[in-house]
Design a protein around this motif. Structure first.
Motif, PDB file in Angstrom:
ATOM      1  N   VAL A 110      15.080   7.734 -40.587  1.00 62.48           N
ATOM      2  CA  VAL A 110      15.645   6.966 -39.483  1.00 62.48           C
ATOM      3  C   VAL A 110      14.722   7.159 -38.293  1.00 62.48           C
ATOM      4  O   VAL A 110      14.458   8.285 -37.875  1.00 62.48           O
ATOM      5  N   ASP A 111      14.213   6.061 -37.757  1.00 60.21           N
ATOM      6  CA  ASP A 111      13.301   6.115 -36.620  1.00 60.21           C
ATOM      7  C   ASP A 111      14.112   6.267 -35.336  1.00 60.21           C
ATOM      8  O   ASP A 111      14.647   5.285 -34.813  1.00 60.21           O
ATOM      9  N   ILE A 112      14.195   7.492 -34.828  1.00 67.15           N
ATOM     10  CA  ILE A 112      15.017   7.729 -33.640  1.00 67.15           C
ATOM     11  C   ILE A 112      14.252   7.474 -32.345  1.00 67.15           C
ATOM     12  O   ILE A 112      14.850   7.419 -31.284  1.00 67.15           O
ATOM     13  N   GLU A 113      12.957   7.295 -32.415  1.00 62.99           N
ATOM     14  CA  GLU A 113      12.168   7.033 -31.214  1.00 62.99           C
ATOM     15  C   GLU A 113      12.507   5.674 -30.604  1.00 62.99           C
ATOM     16  O   GLU A 113      12.465   5.503 -29.400  1.00 62.99           O
ATOM     17  N   ASN A 114      12.846   4.690 -31.436  1.00 62.28           N
ATOM     18  CA  ASN A 114      13.109   3.337 -30.943  1.00 62.28           C
ATOM     19  C   ASN A 114      14.580   3.096 -30.627  1.00 62.28           C
ATOM     20  O   ASN A 114      14.939   1.996 -30.231  1.00 62.28           O
ATOM     21  N   GLU A 115      15.425   4.077 -30.820  1.00 60.10           N
ATOM     22  CA  GLU A 115      16.855   3.911 -30.586  1.00 60.10           C
ATOM     23  C   GLU A 115      17.196   4.349 -29.164  1.00 60.10           C
ATOM     24  O   GLU A 115      16.842   5.443 -28.742  1.00 60.10           O
ATOM     25  N   ASP A 116      17.868   3.465 -28.406  1.00 54.31           N
ATOM     26  CA  ASP A 116      18.253   3.816 -27.051  1.00 54.31           C
ATOM     27  C   ASP A 116      19.768   3.958 -26.899  1.00 54.31           C
ATOM     28  O   ASP A 116      20.257   4.229 -25.828  1.00 54.31           O
ATOM     29  N   MET A 117      20.504   3.785 -28.009  1.00 51.92           N
ATOM     30  CA  MET A 117      21.957   3.934 -28.001  1.00 51.92           C
ATOM     31  C   MET A 117      22.337   5.071 -28.944  1.00 51.92           C
ATOM     32  O   MET A 117      21.635   5.330 -29.919  1.00 51.92           O
ATOM     33  N   PRO A 118      23.464   5.751 -28.673  1.00 51.82           N
ATOM     34  CA  PRO A 118      23.914   6.778 -29.613  1.00 51.82           C
ATOM     35  C   PRO A 118      24.352   6.130 -30.925  1.00 51.82           C
ATOM     36  O   PRO A 118      24.913   5.042 -30.939  1.00 51.82           O
ATOM     37  N   PHE A 119      24.071   6.812 -32.039  1.00 47.74           N
ATOM     38  CA  PHE A 119      24.430   6.270 -33.343  1.00 47.74           C
ATOM     39  C   PHE A 119      24.890   7.385 -34.267  1.00 47.74           C
ATOM     40  O   PHE A 119      24.682   8.562 -33.990  1.00 47.74           O
TER      41      PHE A 119
END
Length: 64
Positions: free
Chosen positions: A15-24
């Motif tokens: 899971v690419d967490i660098e591009n995520e700006d929302m909590p998931f």
């Protein structure tokens, strides 16, 4: 549906967490992984039965 399947191979989940700006949240059960984003306000419940995930319930409430 809010849950998105996450494909994975050889027991590795990427899971690419660098591009995520929302909590998931990532939910894994019986060889399937799914990702969902959390709402800004409210509750998110993971409902299980006999050791298995049955549903993910979103309660965002109402604005007054």
């Amino acid at each position: 549906m809010r849950l998105k399947n996450i494909p994975f191979k050889e027991g590795k989940l990427n899971v690419d967490i660098e591009n995520e700006d929302m909590p998931f949240v990532v939910v894994y059960c019986q060889g399937e992984a799914k990702l969902t984003y959390l709402p800004n306000h409210g509750e998110t419940k993971v409902i299980t039965h006999q050791g298995r995930v049955k549903r993910v319930k979103f309660d965002e409430g109402e604005e007054f």
